[in-house]
Design an enzyme around this catalytic site. Structure first.
Site, PDB file in Angstrom:
ATOM      1  N   LYS A 172      42.227  39.244  34.205  1.00  0.00           N
ATOM      2  CA  LYS A 172      42.462  40.638  34.578  1.00  0.00           C
ATOM      3  C   LYS A 172      43.806  40.802  35.273  1.00  0.00           C
ATOM      4  CE  LYS A 172      41.785  44.984  35.050  1.00  0.00           C
ATOM      5  NZ  LYS A 172      40.934  45.588  36.075  1.00  0.00           N
ATOM      6  N   LYS A 241      48.480  46.859  44.245  1.00  0.00           N
ATOM      7  CA  LYS A 241      47.674  45.714  44.666  1.00  0.00           C
ATOM      8  C   LYS A 241      47.595  44.682  43.557  1.00  0.00           C
ATOM      9  CE  LYS A 241      43.380  45.654  44.129  1.00  0.00           C
ATOM     10  NZ  LYS A 241      42.350  45.128  43.181  1.00  0.00           N
TER      11      LYS A 241
END
Length: 297
Positions: A172, A241
């Site tokens: 991911k 992030k």
């Protein structure tokens, strides 16, 4: 397998995932620190839980949908965390975009108590969560993956079991680093076209018919950028992030990845003009405000 499923984290993603499971016949209990989130979830058929132990007491499968790795650690291993409340045989599915080290830490802590943990971060945004069309990349024991496969199939249209615990997070992070870079490179390509006197929307169509296409050009720009909607449900802060996670992973592995570093730098620099609360597709505005800036009413 038709367990009672607990969902912890009822934001845009978690609530929609839970509602999708309800719509497909599963019994779902949801917990969130926010009263508003619990109330919204109840309207979608999710049974609200007032405390974390309500989830632990009733559910044999627990799905986490939380902002960051530290939140996953607190929920799982904190003073009143799941590790002190779940029973042997419970399976925890973490859909958070976290870090592999955290997933492995939690899995190792759970193992002596017979609690299984898999990391299964998702792509597709709130709309994909609501429609059950997300993609999932999954790390964990293959046997555990097969046990919860009916649940994962109800939540998603594509699933890839990547490897052991932590592998889903790595996949991911790699995916989101590419998505972050493609948003910037696509906006630069369309800026190049506009300044050369060619209709950017036509060039986008041409790119999507050629080898330069990507998820950014095929989905993000048509859906949220060219129409200046900027309402994907995924924020600048969350993507900052995620690119930070890619940068940190590369540094930890002592890799020389200049494009990764430059992508992280550009996303961080954008904080000067785009707050964390803005939609992540707003990054295009940094390349060409006149073309991509959201219209004010």
């Amino acid at each position: 397998m038709n367990p009672i499923i607990g969902v912890i984290g009822l934001g845009n993603m978690g609530r929609n995932m839970a509602a999708t499971l309800v719509g497909k016949g599963f019994s779902v209990i949801g917990f969130d620190l926010s009263d508003t989130a619990r109330q919204q979830a109840e309207k979608q058929g999710i049974v609200p839980a007032n405390h974390l132990d309500d989830i632990a007491r009733q559910c044999s499968v627990v799905i986490l949908s939380l902002p960051k790795a530290e939140h996953v650690e607190a929920v799982c291993l904190g003073d009143n965390g799941l590790i002190k409340q779940l029973t042997s045989g419970t399976i925890v599915i973490d859909t958070t975009t976290s870090i592999p080290e955290m997933s492995r830490k939690i899995a190792n802590a759970f193992a002596p108590q017979g609690i299984e943990f898999i990391d299964a971060p998702v792509s597709g945004g709130p709309a994909g969560a609501a429609a059950g069309t997300m993609s999932m990349v999954i790390g964990g024991k293959l046997d555990t993956y097969h046990l919860v496969l009916p649940i994962l199939e109800a939540m998603s249209s594509v699933r890839v079991h990547v490897g052991d615990v932590g592998a889903g997070n790595i996949a991911k992070i790699a995916n989101n680093m590419l998505a972050a870079a493609h948003l910037i490179t696509t906006s630069e390509a369309l800026t190049l076209a506009e300044k050369a006197g060619v209709d950017p929307s036509k060039v986008l169509e041409a790119i999507n018919a050629g080898s330069g296409r990507s998820g950014a050009s095929q989905a993000m720009f048509p859906t949220w950028v060219m129409n200046k909607a900027y309402d994907s449900g995924f924020t600048m802060g969350l993507m900052r992030k995620d690119v930070g996670l890619a940068k940190a992973l590369a540094q930890n592995l002592e890799l020389n990845l200049p494009m990764t570093m430059k992508t992280a730098e550009l996303w961080q620099q954008s904080a000067a003009v785009l707050p964390d609360s803005d939609d992540f597709c707003c990054i295009a505005q940094c390349t060409n405000p006149s073309l991509f800036a959201k219209e004010t009413k």
